[in-house]
Every structure is written in structure tokens, then in C-alpha cells.
Design a protein around this motif. Structure first.
Motif, PDB file in Angstrom:
ATOM      1  N   ALA A 240       0.795  -1.130   0.023  1.00  0.00           N
ATOM      2  CA  ALA A 240      -0.111  -0.046   0.194  1.00  0.00           C
ATOM      3  C   ALA A 240       0.952   1.167   0.113  1.00  0.00           C
ATOM      4  O   ALA A 240       0.497   2.341  -0.759  1.00  0.00           O
TER       5      ALA A 240
ATOM      6  N   THR B 210      -9.077  16.881  -1.254  1.00  0.00           N
ATOM      7  CA  THR B 210      -8.416  15.557  -1.572  1.00  0.00           C
ATOM      8  C   THR B 210      -7.020  15.735  -2.455  1.00  0.00           C
ATOM      9  O   THR B 210      -7.431  16.203  -3.565  1.00  0.00           O
TER      10      THR B 210
ATOM     11  N   ARG C 268      -5.350  -1.548  11.158  1.00  0.00           N
ATOM     12  CA  ARG C 268      -5.890  -0.358  10.989  1.00  0.00           C
ATOM     13  C   ARG C 268      -5.120   0.709  10.066  1.00  0.00           C
ATOM     14  O   ARG C 268      -5.730   1.287   9.044  1.00  0.00           O
TER      15      ARG C 268
ATOM     16  N   ALA D 187      -5.582  -0.642   6.673  1.00  0.00           N
ATOM     17  CA  ALA D 187      -6.629  -0.301   5.921  1.00  0.00           C
ATOM     18  C   ALA D 187      -6.981   1.016   5.482  1.00  0.00           C
ATOM     19  O   ALA D 187      -7.137   1.346   4.501  1.00  0.00           O
ATOM     20  N   ASP D 188      -6.444   1.930   6.334  1.00  0.00           N
ATOM     21  CA  ASP D 188      -6.187   3.514   6.026  1.00  0.00           C
ATOM     22  C   ASP D 188      -5.464   3.859   4.867  1.00  0.00           C
ATOM     23  O   ASP D 188      -5.666   4.584   3.869  1.00  0.00           O
ATOM     24  N   THR D 189      -4.257   3.150   4.824  1.00  0.00           N
ATOM     25  CA  THR D 189      -3.382   3.263   3.818  1.00  0.00           C
ATOM     26  C   THR D 189      -3.791   2.633   2.310  1.00  0.00           C
ATOM     27  O   THR D 189      -3.750   3.513   1.236  1.00  0.00           O
ATOM     28  N   GLN D 190      -4.379   1.748   2.327  1.00  0.00           N
ATOM     29  CA  GLN D 190      -5.201   1.135   1.087  1.00  0.00           C
ATOM     30  C   GLN D 190      -6.083   2.067   0.647  1.00  0.00           C
ATOM     31  O   GLN D 190      -6.529   2.294  -0.391  1.00  0.00           O
ATOM     32  N   ARG D 191      -7.077   2.359   1.541  1.00  0.00           N
ATOM     33  CA  ARG D 191      -8.038   3.501   1.506  1.00  0.00           C
ATOM     34  C   ARG D 191      -7.612   4.795   0.721  1.00  0.00           C
ATOM     35  O   ARG D 191      -8.278   5.143  -0.286  1.00  0.00           O
ATOM     36  N   HIS D 192      -6.721   5.354   1.168  1.00  0.00           N
ATOM     37  CA  HIS D 192      -5.969   6.360   0.611  1.00  0.00           C
ATOM     38  C   HIS D 192      -5.454   6.148  -0.746  1.00  0.00           C
ATOM     39  O   HIS D 192      -5.320   7.063  -1.655  1.00  0.00           O
TER      40      HIS D 192
ATOM     41  N   GLY E 102      -6.231   4.129  -2.728  1.00  0.00           N
ATOM     42  CA  GLY E 102      -7.615   4.005  -3.781  1.00  0.00           C
ATOM     43  C   GLY E 102      -8.035   5.648  -4.181  1.00  0.00           C
ATOM     44  O   GLY E 102      -8.340   5.768  -5.261  1.00  0.00           O
ATOM     45  N   HIS E 103      -8.053   6.333  -3.096  1.00  0.00           N
ATOM     46  CA  HIS E 103      -8.130   7.820  -3.646  1.00  0.00           C
ATOM     47  C   HIS E 103      -7.384   8.305  -4.616  1.00  0.00           C
ATOM     48  O   HIS E 103      -7.528   9.075  -5.601  1.00  0.00           O
TER      49      HIS E 103
ATOM     50  N   ASP F 104      -5.445   6.459  -6.553  1.00  0.00           N
ATOM     51  CA  ASP F 104      -5.642   5.857  -7.972  1.00  0.00           C
ATOM     52  C   ASP F 104      -6.762   6.679  -8.776  1.00  0.00           C
ATOM     53  O   ASP F 104      -6.369   7.094  -9.777  1.00  0.00           O
TER      54      ASP F 104
END
Length: 197
Positions: free
Chosen positions: A17, A42, A139, A142-147, A149-150, A152
Motif C-alpha cells: 500500500a 483531497t 488499521r 486499511a487506512d493506507t489502502q483506502r487512501h 484508492g483515493h 488511484d
């Protein structure tokens, strides 16, 4: 098959990530890494600054291993939401360097402590602030993968660059014409569904 190594698995997904997020900055100007792409501001470099801050908190201070990194944006008088954007004085090299130092600090915490180790998250309410290292690492992943995705989506909107890395696009193969046709079919399906609703 080898025996499971939970720390190695967690670290592999965390590092993947991290790498994906940083790759989204490659080849962009100072303006493009900073410009806000959503109504809430963002932006790519801000995402990196945010995840660096979170790693230092969740995988450092939470376990009694504070970093020596100054984080003025977290001070009481700091800028609201200051971890989500980089000032003109905070260069890309500074933010990326901070993130890499945060990796090293977080990795040292993960290596040094058993996953069952408990810590206290300083910004969570008292009595609800206890967390295990395992939970904290999950946690942060998950936070790093979410961001990531942002990032991306922002990068694709910016210049069409997609995927997890230069060598792993992780998308269906197809040239510009194929993607244009695909997108047109999705648009038509959405319009047809709207007519039927």
C-alpha cells in the motif's frame, strides 16, 4: 507450504500500500501533486502526509515509541486538517522523506513488539483507547489502502495513469478505444436503468 508468519503478511500488505501510494506521485509537477481534486480538498501529497502522520501515531506513540519527527500540524494551534495537505514550504521531498522515516519507525515497532502488545491511542477517548499492535497494524493497512484508492482515482482523472505500480496495472488489458467503448456501454446501462426506475 511454509508456516504462517503474521508479521510478514501484515508487513507485505502494508508495504504494498505504501509503494502504491508513492507511485501515484511519479512524474507529476509540484502543482499536480498538491492540487485539490475534490470539494473537500483531497490531493495526492496531502494523502501521503496524512498516512505518514498516522503511521507515526498508531505505530509509534501508541506503543510508547514516539518519533522525534516534529509534526507541527498536530499542535493545538496547528492548521485545521493540516495533515491532509502540504504547504508551499513543505516540499515533495520533505513529505516523501517524512513518510519513508515513518515507515522505518513503524517497521521497527512491528519488529520489536509481539502482535499481542497493548498500547493506548493518545487521541482516542479514555477508557476506549486500548489497542493491540495487531489491531493497530491492520488499521494502518486499511487506512493506507483506502487512501491509495483515493490516489488511484485522482491520478486516473489527472492523466489516465492507472494501477498499483509501473509494472502492475491491475486492470483489464485494452487500448484507449476499448476503454472508450467500455465506458460508453456503462453510461448507456446507467441511462437505461434510470429510464426504468
Amino acid at each position: 507450504m511454509t508456516s504462517p508468519d503474521a508479521k510478514a503478511d501484515l508487513h507485505r500488505y502494508l508495504q504494498s500500500a505504501r509503494d502504491a501510494l508513492l507511485w501515484k506521485l511519479e512524474g507529476l509537477s509540484e502543482y499536480d501533486v498538491r492540487r485539490p481534486f475534490t470539494p473537500t480538498g483531497t490531493n495526492l501529497l496531502g494523502l501521503v502526509k496524512h498516512v505518514a502522520t498516522m503511521e507515526l501515531g498508531y505505530l509509534g506513540a501508541t506503543f510508547g515509541r514516539p518519533s522525534a519527527e516534529p509534526l507541527p500540524w498536530l499542535e493545538h494551534a496547528g492548521e485545521t486538517n493540516g495533515d491532509m495537505w502540504a504547504t508551499a514550504e513543505e516540499s515533495r521531498a520533505f513529505v516523501v522523506g517524512l513518510y519513508r522515516r515513518a515507515w522505518a519507525h513503524a517497521d521497527a515497532t512491528i519488529d520489536a513488539l509481539p502482535l499481542e502488545t497493548t498500547g493506548r491511542v493518545p487521541w482516542w477517548p479514555a477508557g476506549k483507547d486500548e489497542v493491540t499492535l495487531h489491531h493497530a497494524v491492520v488499521r494502518v493497512i486499511a487506512d493506507t489502502q483506502r487512501h491509495a484508492g483515493h490516489a488511484d482515482i485522482i491520478r486516473e482523472l489527472m492523466d489516465g495513469t492507472v494501477g498499483m505500480s509501473e509494472t502492475n496495472e491491475s486492470v483489464m488489458p485494452g487500448g484507449p478505444e476499448w476503454w472508450e467503448d467500455y465506458r460508453a456501454r456503462l453510461e448507456q446501462a446507467a441511462r437505461d436503468a434510470a429510464k426504468e426506475a
